[in-house]
Design a protein around this motif. Structure first.
Motif, PDB file in Angstrom:
ATOM      1  N   SER A   1       0.888  -1.227  -0.039  1.00  0.00           N
ATOM      2  CA  SER A   1      -0.054  -0.058  -0.025  1.00  0.00           C
ATOM      3  C   SER A   1       0.901   1.250   0.046  1.00  0.00           C
ATOM      4  O   SER A   1       2.005   1.094   0.180  1.00  0.00           O
ATOM      5  N   LYS A   2       0.279   2.249  -0.283  1.00  0.00           N
ATOM      6  CA  LYS A   2       0.853   3.630  -0.317  1.00  0.00           C
ATOM      7  C   LYS A   2       0.956   4.291   1.266  1.00  0.00           C
ATOM      8  O   LYS A   2       1.912   4.991   1.680  1.00  0.00           O
ATOM      9  N   ARG A   3       0.233   3.713   2.037  1.00  0.00           N
ATOM     10  CA  ARG A   3       0.191   4.127   3.422  1.00  0.00           C
ATOM     11  C   ARG A   3       1.519   3.134   4.169  1.00  0.00           C
ATOM     12  O   ARG A   3       1.582   2.026   4.142  1.00  0.00           O
ATOM     13  N   VAL A   4       1.697   3.820   5.521  1.00  0.00           N
ATOM     14  CA  VAL A   4       2.733   3.065   6.104  1.00  0.00           C
ATOM     15  C   VAL A   4       2.142   2.379   7.314  1.00  0.00           C
ATOM     16  O   VAL A   4       2.538   1.281   7.873  1.00  0.00           O
ATOM     17  N   GLU A   5       0.975   2.716   7.793  1.00  0.00           N
ATOM     18  CA  GLU A   5       0.420   2.659   9.235  1.00  0.00           C
ATOM     19  C   GLU A   5       0.001   1.045   8.995  1.00  0.00           C
ATOM     20  O   GLU A   5      -0.643   0.763   7.937  1.00  0.00           O
ATOM     21  N   SER A   6      -0.246   0.098   9.992  1.00  0.00           N
ATOM     22  CA  SER A   6      -0.619  -1.412   9.984  1.00  0.00           C
ATOM     23  C   SER A   6      -2.098  -1.218  10.431  1.00  0.00           C
ATOM     24  O   SER A   6      -2.619  -0.169  10.699  1.00  0.00           O
ATOM     25  N   VAL A   7      -2.685  -2.371  10.293  1.00  0.00           N
ATOM     26  CA  VAL A   7      -4.149  -2.717  10.506  1.00  0.00           C
ATOM     27  C   VAL A   7      -4.331  -2.062  12.156  1.00  0.00           C
ATOM     28  O   VAL A   7      -5.132  -1.484  12.185  1.00  0.00           O
ATOM     29  N   ALA A   8      -3.519  -2.569  12.764  1.00  0.00           N
ATOM     30  CA  ALA A   8      -3.963  -2.321  14.371  1.00  0.00           C
ATOM     31  C   ALA A   8      -3.447  -0.882  14.588  1.00  0.00           C
ATOM     32  O   ALA A   8      -4.214  -0.298  15.274  1.00  0.00           O
ATOM     33  N   ALA A   9      -2.538  -0.115  13.910  1.00  0.00           N
ATOM     34  CA  ALA A   9      -2.187   1.452  14.001  1.00  0.00           C
ATOM     35  C   ALA A   9      -3.579   2.176  13.590  1.00  0.00           C
ATOM     36  O   ALA A   9      -3.997   3.118  14.355  1.00  0.00           O
ATOM     37  N   ARG A  10      -4.086   1.738  12.460  1.00  0.00           N
ATOM     38  CA  ARG A  10      -5.180   2.319  11.887  1.00  0.00           C
ATOM     39  C   ARG A  10      -6.484   2.411  12.890  1.00  0.00           C
ATOM     40  O   ARG A  10      -7.382   3.099  13.146  1.00  0.00           O
ATOM     41  N   GLU A  11      -6.526   1.225  13.675  1.00  0.00           N
ATOM     42  CA  GLU A  11      -7.633   1.042  14.760  1.00  0.00           C
ATOM     43  C   GLU A  11      -7.221   1.389  16.102  1.00  0.00           C
ATOM     44  O   GLU A  11      -7.914   1.220  17.012  1.00  0.00           O
ATOM     45  N   GLY A  12      -6.100   2.235  16.059  1.00  0.00           N
ATOM     46  CA  GLY A  12      -5.566   2.697  17.523  1.00  0.00           C
ATOM     47  C   GLY A  12      -5.137   1.545  18.632  1.00  0.00           C
ATOM     48  O   GLY A  12      -5.265   2.066  19.716  1.00  0.00           O
ATOM     49  N   LEU A  13      -4.714   0.488  17.898  1.00  0.00           N
ATOM     50  CA  LEU A  13      -4.150  -0.565  18.935  1.00  0.00           C
ATOM     51  C   LEU A  13      -2.841  -0.215  19.375  1.00  0.00           C
ATOM     52  O   LEU A  13      -2.480  -0.977  20.231  1.00  0.00           O
ATOM     53  N   CYS A  14      -2.092   0.459  18.669  1.00  0.00           N
ATOM     54  CA  CYS A  14      -0.725   0.708  18.806  1.00  0.00           C
ATOM     55  C   CYS A  14      -0.366   1.891  18.359  1.00  0.00           C
ATOM     56  O   CYS A  14      -0.899   2.754  17.741  1.00  0.00           O
TER      57      CYS A  14
END
Length: 197
Positions: free
Chosen positions: A184-197
């Protein structure tokens, strides 16, 4: 040289499902891994070049509002159209020389890019990156073994895509037989997108 439409017409003329997409456990398992690797529960608009008989296409349709699915062979397209719900548009098309208009938040390049030569692969990468939404996923899944009629291996394809500046790895799964990557073009992970880390 990239393999042309005649190569695929000859395959479908002798077998309506030449790779056993409907019947082989190998394919069913790979499709399950592909769907599990998607980083979002739902997508707005997907593009799947080389959709063949539409088995993966139909599975993707359950997660997408709209799917554009292309294949060069009319037999394959007819089978895919019969397999898929109405929000899937199956059409004739050969990448990278042709490309659908608009932006996609899901691109699925599965078992198709090793039929291209290096120049066409570079063009495919440029087109894919150019139409990928900022929040989109680019999914790659390819057979890793050498195939005599293919200019490239699956590993060649994935190395070219993963080496592209501006794409970040979200998922990487490697087995002796196939490789699956989600970029993807984004860096953040699934967990980061959900505010878990």
């Amino acid at each position: 040289m990239s393999l042309g439409a005649d190569h695929f017409h000859a395959l479908y003329a002798t077998d309506p499902d030449p790779w056993g997409f409907r019947t082989r456990w190998y394919e069913q398992r790979k499709y399950a891994a592909t769907l599990a690797a998607l980083t979002r529960p739902r997508y707005r608009r997907a593009f799947e070049p080389g959709c063949s008989v539409g088995v993966l296409t139909a599975a993707l349709a359950a997660r997408c509002d709209e799917v554009v699915a292309w294949d060069v062979d009319p037999t394959a397209r007819a089978a895919a159209a019969a397999e898929c719900p109405p929000h899937v548009r199956v059409a004739a098309g050969a990448v990278p020389g042709q490309w659908p208009e608009g932006e996609f938040d899901l691109l699925v390049v599965s078992e198709v890019a090793y039929y291209l030569d290096r120049d066409d692969l570079d063009a495919l990468i440029d087109r894919a990156v150019g139409c990928l939404a900022d929040d989109g996923d680019l999914v790659l899944a390819h057979w890793r073994h050498r195939t005599p009629d293919c200019p490239l291996t699956g590993d060649d394809v994935h190395a070219a895509f993963t080496g592209r500046t501006g794409l970040h790895g979200q998922v990487s799964h490697v087995e002796p037989d196939f490789r699956l990557d989600v970029l993807s073009k984004r860096v953040e992970s699934v967990a980061a997108r959900e505010g878990l880390c």
